[in-house]
Scaffold this motif. Sequence first.
Motif, PDB file in Angstrom:
ATOM      1  N   ARG A   1       0.795  -1.277   0.009  1.00  0.00           N
ATOM      2  CA  ARG A   1       0.051   0.075   0.129  1.00  0.00           C
ATOM      3  C   ARG A   1       0.954   1.236   0.072  1.00  0.00           C
ATOM      4  N   SER A   2       2.194   1.047  -0.144  1.00  0.00           N
ATOM      5  CA  SER A   2       3.101   2.294   0.051  1.00  0.00           C
ATOM      6  C   SER A   2       3.625   2.913  -1.516  1.00  0.00           C
ATOM      7  N   ALA A   3       3.605   4.055  -1.831  1.00  0.00           N
ATOM      8  CA  ALA A   3       4.292   4.623  -2.824  1.00  0.00           C
ATOM      9  C   ALA A   3       5.449   4.811  -2.535  1.00  0.00           C
ATOM     10  N   ARG A   4       6.468   4.203  -3.387  1.00  0.00           N
ATOM     11  CA  ARG A   4       7.873   4.392  -3.424  1.00  0.00           C
ATOM     12  C   ARG A   4       8.488   5.436  -4.494  1.00  0.00           C
ATOM     13  N   MET A   5       9.472   6.363  -4.222  1.00  0.00           N
ATOM     14  CA  MET A   5       9.930   7.144  -5.503  1.00  0.00           C
ATOM     15  C   MET A   5      11.067   6.244  -6.099  1.00  0.00           C
ATOM     16  N   GLU A   6      10.960   6.308  -7.405  1.00  0.00           N
ATOM     17  CA  GLU A   6      11.992   5.819  -8.084  1.00  0.00           C
ATOM     18  C   GLU A   6      12.798   6.949  -8.636  1.00  0.00           C
ATOM     19  N   ILE A   7      14.091   6.828  -8.556  1.00  0.00           N
ATOM     20  CA  ILE A   7      14.846   7.689  -9.372  1.00  0.00           C
ATOM     21  C   ILE A   7      15.820   6.927 -10.358  1.00  0.00           C
ATOM     22  N   GLY A   8      15.606   7.395 -11.661  1.00  0.00           N
ATOM     23  CA  GLY A   8      16.219   6.766 -12.570  1.00  0.00           C
ATOM     24  C   GLY A   8      15.716   5.405 -12.737  1.00  0.00           C
ATOM     25  N   GLY A   9      14.483   4.960 -12.270  1.00  0.00           N
ATOM     26  CA  GLY A   9      14.084   3.660 -12.334  1.00  0.00           C
ATOM     27  C   GLY A   9      14.373   2.793 -11.043  1.00  0.00           C
ATOM     28  N   ARG A  10      15.169   3.317 -10.131  1.00  0.00           N
ATOM     29  CA  ARG A  10      15.712   2.522  -9.143  1.00  0.00           C
ATOM     30  C   ARG A  10      14.945   3.335  -7.596  1.00  0.00           C
ATOM     31  N   VAL A  11      14.526   2.402  -6.806  1.00  0.00           N
ATOM     32  CA  VAL A  11      13.780   2.604  -5.607  1.00  0.00           C
ATOM     33  C   VAL A  11      15.428   2.657  -4.450  1.00  0.00           C
ATOM     34  N   ALA A  12      15.265   3.701  -3.703  1.00  0.00           N
ATOM     35  CA  ALA A  12      16.449   3.757  -2.891  1.00  0.00           C
ATOM     36  C   ALA A  12      16.009   3.136  -1.918  1.00  0.00           C
ATOM     37  N   GLY A  13      17.143   2.548  -0.951  1.00  0.00           N
ATOM     38  CA  GLY A  13      17.193   1.300   0.185  1.00  0.00           C
ATOM     39  C   GLY A  13      17.310   2.115   1.453  1.00  0.00           C
ATOM     40  N   ASP A  14      18.037   1.342   2.301  1.00  0.00           N
ATOM     41  CA  ASP A  14      18.054   1.910   3.900  1.00  0.00           C
ATOM     42  C   ASP A  14      18.904   3.239   3.888  1.00  0.00           C
ATOM     43  N   GLU A  15      19.626   3.580   2.714  1.00  0.00           N
ATOM     44  CA  GLU A  15      20.655   4.602   2.725  1.00  0.00           C
ATOM     45  C   GLU A  15      19.724   5.807   3.243  1.00  0.00           C
ATOM     46  N   ILE A  16      18.498   5.984   2.827  1.00  0.00           N
ATOM     47  CA  ILE A  16      17.764   7.150   3.081  1.00  0.00           C
ATOM     48  C   ILE A  16      17.460   7.237   4.574  1.00  0.00           C
ATOM     49  N   ARG A  17      17.831   6.366   5.395  1.00  0.00           N
ATOM     50  CA  ARG A  17      17.642   6.414   7.062  1.00  0.00           C
ATOM     51  C   ARG A  17      19.180   6.749   7.650  1.00  0.00           C
ATOM     52  N   SER A  18      20.050   6.962   6.746  1.00  0.00           N
ATOM     53  CA  SER A  18      21.539   6.957   7.274  1.00  0.00           C
ATOM     54  C   SER A  18      21.807   8.392   8.043  1.00  0.00           C
ATOM     55  N   ARG A  19      22.775   8.314   8.701  1.00  0.00           N
ATOM     56  CA  ARG A  19      23.302   9.348   9.587  1.00  0.00           C
ATOM     57  C   ARG A  19      23.414  10.690   8.577  1.00  0.00           C
ATOM     58  N   GLU A  20      24.183  10.253   7.388  1.00  0.00           N
ATOM     59  CA  GLU A  20      24.306  11.265   6.453  1.00  0.00           C
ATOM     60  C   GLU A  20      23.000  11.971   5.953  1.00  0.00           C
ATOM     61  N   VAL A  21      22.116  11.232   5.635  1.00  0.00           N
ATOM     62  CA  VAL A  21      20.964  11.863   5.265  1.00  0.00           C
ATOM     63  C   VAL A  21      20.080  12.614   6.132  1.00  0.00           C
ATOM     64  N   ASN A  22      19.905  11.963   7.620  1.00  0.00           N
ATOM     65  CA  ASN A  22      19.341  12.702   8.502  1.00  0.00           C
ATOM     66  C   ASN A  22      20.052  13.997   8.772  1.00  0.00           C
ATOM     67  N   ASP A  23      21.426  14.244   8.562  1.00  0.00           N
ATOM     68  CA  ASP A  23      22.183  15.426   9.111  1.00  0.00           C
ATOM     69  C   ASP A  23      21.895  16.435   7.759  1.00  0.00           C
ATOM     70  N   ASN A  24      21.559  16.001   6.576  1.00  0.00           N
ATOM     71  CA  ASN A  24      21.433  16.897   5.237  1.00  0.00           C
ATOM     72  C   ASN A  24      20.055  17.311   5.003  1.00  0.00           C
TER      73      ASN A  24
END
Length: 223
Positions: A77-100
Amino acid sequence: MASTPFIIVAIDGGAASGKSSSARTLSERFHLLHVDTGSFYRAITAELLRRGVAATDLAGVKSALAGIRLGTRVEGRSARMEIGGRVAGDEIRSREVNDNVSHFAAIPEVRTALLAYQRGQAVVARERGFRGLVMEGRDIGSVIFPDADFRFFLHADPEERARRRAQEGQQDAIAERDRLDSSRKTAPLACPVGAVSIDTTHLSLPAVVERMATAIAARLPDS
Ligand code: CDP
């Protein structure tokens, strides 16, 4: 025969205020597409960082955005964003992403790039036979869907929210993100006029959901 209405539920609130858990439960109960717009800002942030673009480099951000092709994949039931046909993984919850992420999210060009995409999720929901959508974020009830059928604003004491985030095992300076999100010029985090504000500090998840579901059920019986 009267057709079933298509409903839009907007849930806004600060970090770890209970948006995602409530939105997920409502999506299941009423068969709504769940759209977590924070995950969109996170995916864009991860992509820009991957390309070596800093949030201070406006020209770099603009040119990278121009070259990014967005799509949507519906998983469950979830919409996932594709960037260039690829869905991002766990990296979107990384410390670096949190900080930026809040720095990128404060850039008007980034928000504009996502505006039509976010509104387009209503089309995705209709095409896939959902009875509506529940979208969570910071500016859903104020900017993306100001005419949503239901607009909720969740908040909780900062200490309680920090405790929840730590329990999820994440290192996340949520107070700093809230400060940046609330003070930015474009689409700041704030309770939209007319939205139903719910303090979740001392409420269990089922209690929060029940408040929202009671209102929704009057329009849309459980699926
Ligand atoms: O899960 P959490 O509440 O910590 O954050 P999120 O919903 O994943 O959002 C991450 C960040 O994206 C926020 O801190 C905002 O900077 C940005 N965001 C935004 O600006 N507008 C939205 N509609 C959703 C997220």
